[in-house]
Design a protein around this motif. Structure first.
Motif, PDB file in Angstrom:
ATOM      1  N   TRP A   1       0.821  -1.203   0.000  1.00  0.00           N
ATOM      2  CA  TRP A   1       0.000   0.000   0.000  1.00  0.00           C
ATOM      3  C   TRP A   1       0.862   1.263   0.000  1.00  0.00           C
ATOM      4  CZ3 TRP A   1      -4.861   0.215  -1.291  1.00  0.00           C
ATOM      5  CH2 TRP A   1      -5.703  -0.867  -1.056  1.00  0.00           C
ATOM      6  N   LEU A   2       2.126   1.158   0.381  1.00  0.00           N
ATOM      7  CA  LEU A   2       2.945   2.369   0.488  1.00  0.00           C
ATOM      8  C   LEU A   2       3.130   3.064  -0.857  1.00  0.00           C
ATOM      9  CD1 LEU A   2       5.730   1.382   3.053  1.00  0.00           C
ATOM     10  CD2 LEU A   2       3.744   2.868   3.394  1.00  0.00           C
ATOM     11  N   GLU A   3       3.203   2.302  -1.937  1.00  0.00           N
ATOM     12  CA  GLU A   3       3.384   2.922  -3.261  1.00  0.00           C
ATOM     13  C   GLU A   3       2.169   3.766  -3.663  1.00  0.00           C
ATOM     14  OE1 GLU A   3       4.430   1.713  -7.893  1.00  0.00           O
ATOM     15  OE2 GLU A   3       4.752   0.282  -6.276  1.00  0.00           O
ATOM     16  N   PRO A   4       0.948   3.217  -3.624  1.00  0.00           N
ATOM     17  CA  PRO A   4      -0.196   4.082  -3.958  1.00  0.00           C
ATOM     18  C   PRO A   4      -0.399   5.208  -2.955  1.00  0.00           C
ATOM     19  CG  PRO A   4      -0.949   1.904  -3.261  1.00  0.00           C
ATOM     20  CD  PRO A   4       0.524   1.810  -3.464  1.00  0.00           C
ATOM     21  N   ILE A   5      -0.055   5.002  -1.695  1.00  0.00           N
ATOM     22  CA  ILE A   5      -0.175   6.076  -0.710  1.00  0.00           C
ATOM     23  C   ILE A   5       0.813   7.193  -1.030  1.00  0.00           C
ATOM     24  CG2 ILE A   5       0.270   6.673   1.713  1.00  0.00           C
ATOM     25  CD1 ILE A   5      -0.961   3.927   2.444  1.00  0.00           C
ATOM     26  N   ALA A   6       2.040   6.818  -1.404  1.00  0.00           N
ATOM     27  CA  ALA A   6       3.039   7.834  -1.772  1.00  0.00           C
ATOM     28  C   ALA A   6       2.592   8.611  -3.002  1.00  0.00           C
ATOM     29  CB  ALA A   6       4.392   7.172  -2.024  1.00  0.00           C
TER      30      ALA A   6
ATOM     31  N   ARG B   1       0.152  13.659  -5.313  1.00  0.00           N
ATOM     32  CA  ARG B   1      -0.917  14.365  -6.022  1.00  0.00           C
ATOM     33  C   ARG B   1      -1.556  15.413  -5.115  1.00  0.00           C
ATOM     34  NH1 ARG B   1      -1.986   9.065  -7.765  1.00  0.00           N
ATOM     35  NH2 ARG B   1      -3.717   8.807  -6.281  1.00  0.00           N
ATOM     36  N   PHE B   2      -1.765  15.052  -3.867  1.00  0.00           N
ATOM     37  CA  PHE B   2      -2.360  15.983  -2.907  1.00  0.00           C
ATOM     38  C   PHE B   2      -1.450  17.193  -2.718  1.00  0.00           C
ATOM     39  CE2 PHE B   2      -3.819  17.652   1.093  1.00  0.00           C
ATOM     40  CZ  PHE B   2      -5.132  17.275   1.213  1.00  0.00           C
ATOM     41  N   ILE B   3      -0.159  16.930  -2.540  1.00  0.00           N
ATOM     42  CA  ILE B   3       0.813  18.021  -2.352  1.00  0.00           C
ATOM     43  C   ILE B   3       0.855  18.916  -3.586  1.00  0.00           C
ATOM     44  CG2 ILE B   3       3.285  18.509  -2.138  1.00  0.00           C
ATOM     45  CD1 ILE B   3       3.454  16.032  -0.295  1.00  0.00           C
TER      46      ILE B   3
ATOM     47  N   VAL C   1      -9.055  21.254   5.970  1.00  0.00           N
ATOM     48  CA  VAL C   1      -8.963  19.927   5.356  1.00  0.00           C
ATOM     49  C   VAL C   1      -7.512  19.465   5.288  1.00  0.00           C
ATOM     50  CG1 VAL C   1      -9.307  18.630   3.218  1.00  0.00           C
ATOM     51  CG2 VAL C   1     -11.104  20.158   4.044  1.00  0.00           C
ATOM     52  N   ILE C   2      -6.628  20.343   4.847  1.00  0.00           N
ATOM     53  CA  ILE C   2      -5.211  19.972   4.729  1.00  0.00           C
ATOM     54  C   ILE C   2      -4.632  19.632   6.101  1.00  0.00           C
ATOM     55  CG2 ILE C   2      -2.918  20.767   4.026  1.00  0.00           C
ATOM     56  CD1 ILE C   2      -4.493  22.677   2.035  1.00  0.00           C
TER      57      ILE C   2
ATOM     58  N   ARG D   1      -5.134   5.380   5.291  1.00  0.00           N
ATOM     59  CA  ARG D   1      -4.400   6.592   4.905  1.00  0.00           C
ATOM     60  C   ARG D   1      -4.718   6.970   3.461  1.00  0.00           C
ATOM     61  NH1 ARG D   1      -2.979  11.357   6.398  1.00  0.00           N
ATOM     62  NH2 ARG D   1      -1.066  12.156   5.471  1.00  0.00           N
ATOM     63  N   LEU D   2      -4.825   5.980   2.607  1.00  0.00           N
ATOM     64  CA  LEU D   2      -5.181   6.250   1.216  1.00  0.00           C
ATOM     65  C   LEU D   2      -6.585   6.823   1.126  1.00  0.00           C
ATOM     66  CD1 LEU D   2      -4.112   5.931  -1.695  1.00  0.00           C
ATOM     67  CD2 LEU D   2      -5.184   3.674  -1.733  1.00  0.00           C
ATOM     68  N   ARG D   3      -7.493   6.289   1.933  1.00  0.00           N
ATOM     69  CA  ARG D   3      -8.864   6.800   1.962  1.00  0.00           C
ATOM     70  C   ARG D   3      -8.887   8.270   2.361  1.00  0.00           C
ATOM     71  NH1 ARG D   3     -12.157   4.484   6.723  1.00  0.00           N
ATOM     72  NH2 ARG D   3     -11.213   6.290   7.736  1.00  0.00           N
ATOM     73  N   GLU D   4      -8.144   8.613   3.412  1.00  0.00           N
ATOM     74  CA  GLU D   4      -8.088  10.001   3.874  1.00  0.00           C
ATOM     75  C   GLU D   4      -7.564  10.921   2.780  1.00  0.00           C
ATOM     76  OE1 GLU D   4      -8.711  11.547   7.046  1.00  0.00           O
ATOM     77  OE2 GLU D   4      -9.872   9.717   7.393  1.00  0.00           O
ATOM     78  N   LEU D   5      -6.487  10.529   2.155  1.00  0.00           N
ATOM     79  CA  LEU D   5      -5.865  11.370   1.127  1.00  0.00           C
ATOM     80  C   LEU D   5      -6.791  11.568  -0.068  1.00  0.00           C
ATOM     81  CD1 LEU D   5      -2.313   9.787   1.289  1.00  0.00           C
ATOM     82  CD2 LEU D   5      -2.766  12.229   1.615  1.00  0.00           C
ATOM     83  N   GLU D   6      -7.387  10.491  -0.557  1.00  0.00           N
ATOM     84  CA  GLU D   6      -8.175  10.582  -1.779  1.00  0.00           C
ATOM     85  C   GLU D   6      -9.497  11.322  -1.557  1.00  0.00           C
ATOM     86  OE1 GLU D   6      -7.335   9.957  -4.797  1.00  0.00           O
ATOM     87  OE2 GLU D   6      -5.390   9.047  -4.359  1.00  0.00           O
TER      88      GLU D   6
END
Length: 244
Positions: A8-13, A18-20, A45-46, A137-142
């Motif tokens: 999961w670390l790759e899609p999270i990174a 993208r968020f940044i 939000v950020i 973490r991915l859910r939060e970011l997306e």
């Protein structure tokens, strides 16, 4: 350590990057603009994304050490942290996001074999191991990337991430049960389907549409009438229940 565990670390990174990138295109004035989840501004939000990352790291510390650490000291403390960081400059927010991403990845890689197996309890009450905790973490970011209302939409969320998020929200609705069972879901464009089968179908409305529309609706960000979703077993697609 198994690659499937840290996979999961790759899609999270990538999601973090993208968020940044989106935040980096904002001006300090634009950080004060409204979002899809009022009354929060983009600064709220950020900041929430950063502090939510910290909260998951506390749970990972619990998993690693066996010493119980609550996800948040209290909901009042959670709200205070978000308010305290909401009016920062873009530069300060960017620094926080980058640092948060690095520390989160380090916390995942620091897990021992025992840490991967240990169950911890997030604020929502269910027990989770690291393997189901990390993609939160991915859910939060997306989801919160879309919430910024700064050019990133539900259709921009990668297919695999959107599928996991849909399943995770539906799981949360089934665990809670207060508003009835989670709906049956079928995406017309990605092959995603969530159907518990005939034995557990009673009382479940079926909802069909694009994966992006399903996620926008189920996450409570868009009313069904603003989508092309269709209902099966009801006159209309219902209002999505609050899931978290």
């Amino acid at each position: 350590m198994s690659d499937t565990r840290t996979g999961w670390l790759e899609p999270i990174a990538a999601s973090t990057e993208r968020f940044i990138a989106t935040v980096g295109r904002l001006t300090d004035d634009q950080v004060d603009a409204e979002t899809l989840i009022p009354p929060w501004t983009r600064g709220h939000v950020i900041t929430h994304v950063c502090r939510a990352g910290d909260s998951l790291m506390r749970l990972l510390s619990w998993a690693r050490t066996g010493i119980e650490v609550p996800q948040y000291p209290s909901m009042e403390a959670r709200a205070a942290e978000i308010e305290a960081g909401a009016e920062r400059s873009v530069s300060e927010l960017m620094t926080d996001l980058v640092d948060n991403g690095v520390r989160f990845a380090d916390a995942v890689r620091a897990l021992s074999e025992e840490g991967w197996r240990r169950e911890v309890r997030p604020r929502t009450g269910e027990l989770r191991t690291a393997e189901t905790l990390i993609p939160m973490r991915l859910r939060e970011l997306e989801i919160h990337h879309v919430d910024l209302d700064a050019g990133y939409s539900f259709s921009d969320i990668p297919v695999a991430a959107a599928r996991w998020i849909l399943d995770d929200i539906a799981d949360a609705l089934d665990r809670r049960g207060a508003d009835g069972p989670a709906p049956r879901l079928r995406a017309t464009d990605s092959g995603f389907a969530r159907d518990p089968g005939a034995a557990e179908t009673r009382g479940r409305v079926g909802v069909t549409g694009t994966q992006a529309d399903l996620l926008a609706w189920l996450s409570g960000r868009m009313p069904a009438e603003n989508t092309d979703l269709r209902a099966d077993g009801a006159d209309a697609v219902p209002v999505a229940p609050v899931w978290i």
